[in-house]
Write a protein that holds these residues in place. Structure first.
Motif, PDB file in Angstrom:
ATOM      1  N   THR A 136       0.848  -1.189   0.000  1.00 26.69           N
ATOM      2  CA  THR A 136       0.000   0.000   0.000  1.00 26.69           C
ATOM      3  C   THR A 136       0.879   1.232   0.000  1.00 26.69           C
ATOM      4  O   THR A 136       1.849   1.306   0.760  1.00 26.69           O
ATOM      5  N   SER A 165      -3.400   0.082  -3.335  1.00 29.26           N
ATOM      6  CA  SER A 165      -3.215  -1.031  -2.404  1.00 29.26           C
ATOM      7  C   SER A 165      -3.634  -2.351  -3.033  1.00 29.26           C
ATOM      8  O   SER A 165      -4.622  -2.415  -3.765  1.00 29.26           O
ATOM      9  N   GLU A 201      -3.608  -4.941  -0.691  1.00 30.58           N
ATOM     10  CA  GLU A 201      -3.716  -5.694   0.555  1.00 30.58           C
ATOM     11  C   GLU A 201      -4.760  -5.151   1.525  1.00 30.58           C
ATOM     12  O   GLU A 201      -5.025  -5.769   2.550  1.00 30.58           O
ATOM     13  N   MET A 202      -5.373  -4.016   1.235  1.00 25.35           N
ATOM     14  CA  MET A 202      -6.346  -3.419   2.159  1.00 25.35           C
ATOM     15  C   MET A 202      -7.739  -3.412   1.551  1.00 25.35           C
ATOM     16  O   MET A 202      -7.898  -3.328   0.327  1.00 25.35           O
ATOM     17  N   ASP A 203      -8.756  -3.460   2.412  1.00 21.65           N
ATOM     18  CA  ASP A 203     -10.121  -3.283   1.915  1.00 21.65           C
ATOM     19  C   ASP A 203     -10.411  -1.788   1.783  1.00 21.65           C
ATOM     20  O   ASP A 203      -9.606  -0.936   2.194  1.00 21.65           O
ATOM     21  N   GLU A 247     -12.511   0.347   3.201  1.00 25.02           N
ATOM     22  CA  GLU A 247     -12.623   1.168   4.407  1.00 25.02           C
ATOM     23  C   GLU A 247     -11.252   1.451   5.013  1.00 25.02           C
ATOM     24  O   GLU A 247     -10.979   2.568   5.475  1.00 25.02           O
ATOM     25  N   GLN A 248     -10.376   0.468   4.999  1.00 21.07           N
ATOM     26  CA  GLN A 248      -9.009   0.696   5.470  1.00 21.07           C
ATOM     27  C   GLN A 248      -8.289   1.717   4.588  1.00 21.07           C
ATOM     28  O   GLN A 248      -7.553   2.582   5.083  1.00 21.07           O
ATOM     29  N   LEU A 249      -8.534   1.606   3.277  1.00 18.45           N
ATOM     30  CA  LEU A 249      -7.889   2.523   2.340  1.00 18.45           C
ATOM     31  C   LEU A 249      -8.297   3.965   2.604  1.00 18.45           C
ATOM     32  O   LEU A 249      -7.473   4.880   2.545  1.00 18.45           O
ATOM     33  N   LYS A 250      -9.547   4.179   2.882  1.00 18.94           N
ATOM     34  CA  LYS A 250     -10.032   5.538   3.157  1.00 18.94           C
ATOM     35  C   LYS A 250      -9.322   6.138   4.367  1.00 18.94           C
ATOM     36  O   LYS A 250      -8.922   7.304   4.353  1.00 18.94           O
ATOM     37  N   LYS A 251      -9.144   5.347   5.406  1.00 17.40           N
ATOM     38  CA  LYS A 251      -8.453   5.829   6.600  1.00 17.40           C
ATOM     39  C   LYS A 251      -6.983   6.116   6.299  1.00 17.40           C
ATOM     40  O   LYS A 251      -6.425   7.119   6.735  1.00 17.40           O
ATOM     41  N   GLU A 252      -6.350   5.204   5.535  1.00 16.18           N
ATOM     42  CA  GLU A 252      -4.936   5.363   5.206  1.00 16.18           C
ATOM     43  C   GLU A 252      -4.715   6.581   4.318  1.00 16.18           C
ATOM     44  O   GLU A 252      -3.727   7.309   4.475  1.00 16.18           O
TER      45      GLU A 252
END
Length: 367
Positions: A29, A137, A139-141, A143-148
């Motif tokens: 990511t 990314s 490796e991330m879903d 919702e995780q991507l939005k936070k990252e």
């Protein structure tokens, strides 16, 4: 022909645009400011250009990787981009002299990428909405991507030169050369040094935060201020150095970020462009002789046209013909000039390499 089965990857832009493709390069990511380069060749030079630090590069040429990677086309000691976005990605390469495939190269250099993306649509989106942060990314879903993505810093106000420049001074060229030039490394490309060396210049390359007194102590015949990444408005340390060099009035030449820092040293402000200039076919008019040049460019900031027009210190020498931004300046009553574009053009046309000769002549005239 696809040699490997790839995993799904996602590209998420700050404005919510989400694209699905396939993972290339290193699995992982990575976030940065998304931008596009319209050059039809030279992807390795782009990926290793320090000016791209902190950026995800969209290659507009639809087919990427077909000629592999080769060590001699590096523009710095490593890749500097945050990630790449391509349409059709070549597993096979056909250049006999290549050292490795692009996939091997990206994996070795820890570059995260995404392929099978409609880059034509994406470029039109960036041209309409403007440069913005994005994240890739595999490796991330979502919702995780939005936070990252929310943790990725804005390019505006970001100082990056000190992190990509050399950390110790070094020499380049023939020590017996007739001309000595002190180079302030803000993120320099190797091809710039090659162009200076080939013209009989011995260079000492200094870290970006080197003091004027340390550079002067080497007793150079002139000064060169390099290209580099980040926001010139966040580089007061370099502006102060340039002001002292101007007071000495030895020949000075700046490229790209060096152009912006020279302008700031003469009280010209800079601003962030809507989506920047990045490619190999940008038309420039030389206002001194009326001739035009096709140039290589890579910048997301530019100097204020209004400030230049109203300045008693600066005169515009070159103009970008697509949008009338200032592409070159000289300092009145001083031996200093600079351009916004890349006359070394690696890759790109060589129309503007006369600027190195102009710098050398200026040094000879003042010795």
């Amino acid at each position: 022909m696809k040699l490997t089965k790839r995993e799904t990857a996602y590209l998420l832009l700050e404005d919510g645009l989400l694209l699905e493709g396939t993972a290339i390069g290193k699995k992982g990511t990575k976030g940065g400011e998304i931008c596009f380069n319209t050059g039809m060749t030279g992807y390795q030079e782009i990926y290793t250009d320090p000016s791209y630090t902190g950026q995800i590069v969209v290659n507009t040429t639809p087919h990427i990787g077909n000629y592999g990677a080769i060590d001699e086309e590096q523009e710095s000691d490593s890749t500097k981009i945050s990630g790449i976005v391509v349409n059709d990605y070549a597993d096979l390469h056909s250049r006999a002299t290549a050292d490795e495939s692009l996939q091997e190269y990206l994996e070795k250099n820890n570059v995260v990428g995404i392929a099978d993306v409609d880059t034509r649509m994406l470029v039109r989106h960036i041209r309409s909405k403007g440069a913005m942060n994005a994240i890739i990314s595999s490796e991330m879903d979502i919702e995780q991507l939005k936070k990252e993505l929310g943790q990725v810093p804005s390019m505006e106000g970001l100082e990056l030169s000190s992190s990509v420049c050399t950390q110790q001074p070094y020499f380049s060229g023939d020590e017996n050369a007739a001309i000595k030039v002190a180079v302030l490394d803000l993120g320099i490309k190797t091809s710039i040094l090659k162009n200076l060396n080939s013209r009989g210049v011995y260079c000492k390359v200094f870290p970006s935060k080197t003091s004027y007194s340390e550079m002067k102590s080497w007793n150079p015949d002139g000064y060169f201020i390099s290209n580099g990444p980040g926001d010139p408005a966040a580089m007061d340390y370099a502006v102060d150095t340039l002001k002292q060099i101007l007071d000495e009035n030895k020949p000075l030449f700046g490229i790209c970020l060096g152009h912006q820092i020279l302008a700031r040293a003469c009280d010209i402000s800079t601003y962030k462009m809507h989506h920047g200039h990045r490619g190999l076919n940008h038309p420039i008019k030389n206002l001194t002789n009326g001739q035009s040049e096709i140039t290589s460019q890579n910048h997301g900031f530019v100097i204020s046209e209004n400030d230049v027009e109203n300045s008693d210190m600066i005169e515009a020498t070159h103009l970008h013909l697509n949008d009338n931004t200032v592409a070159g300046i000289k300092v009145k009553n001083k031996n200093a000039f600079a351009v916004q574009y890349h006359p070394e053009s690696s890759p790109g046309p060589h129309d503007s390499r006369y600027l190195f000769d102009q710098f050398i002549q200026l040094i000879h005239d003042n010795k």
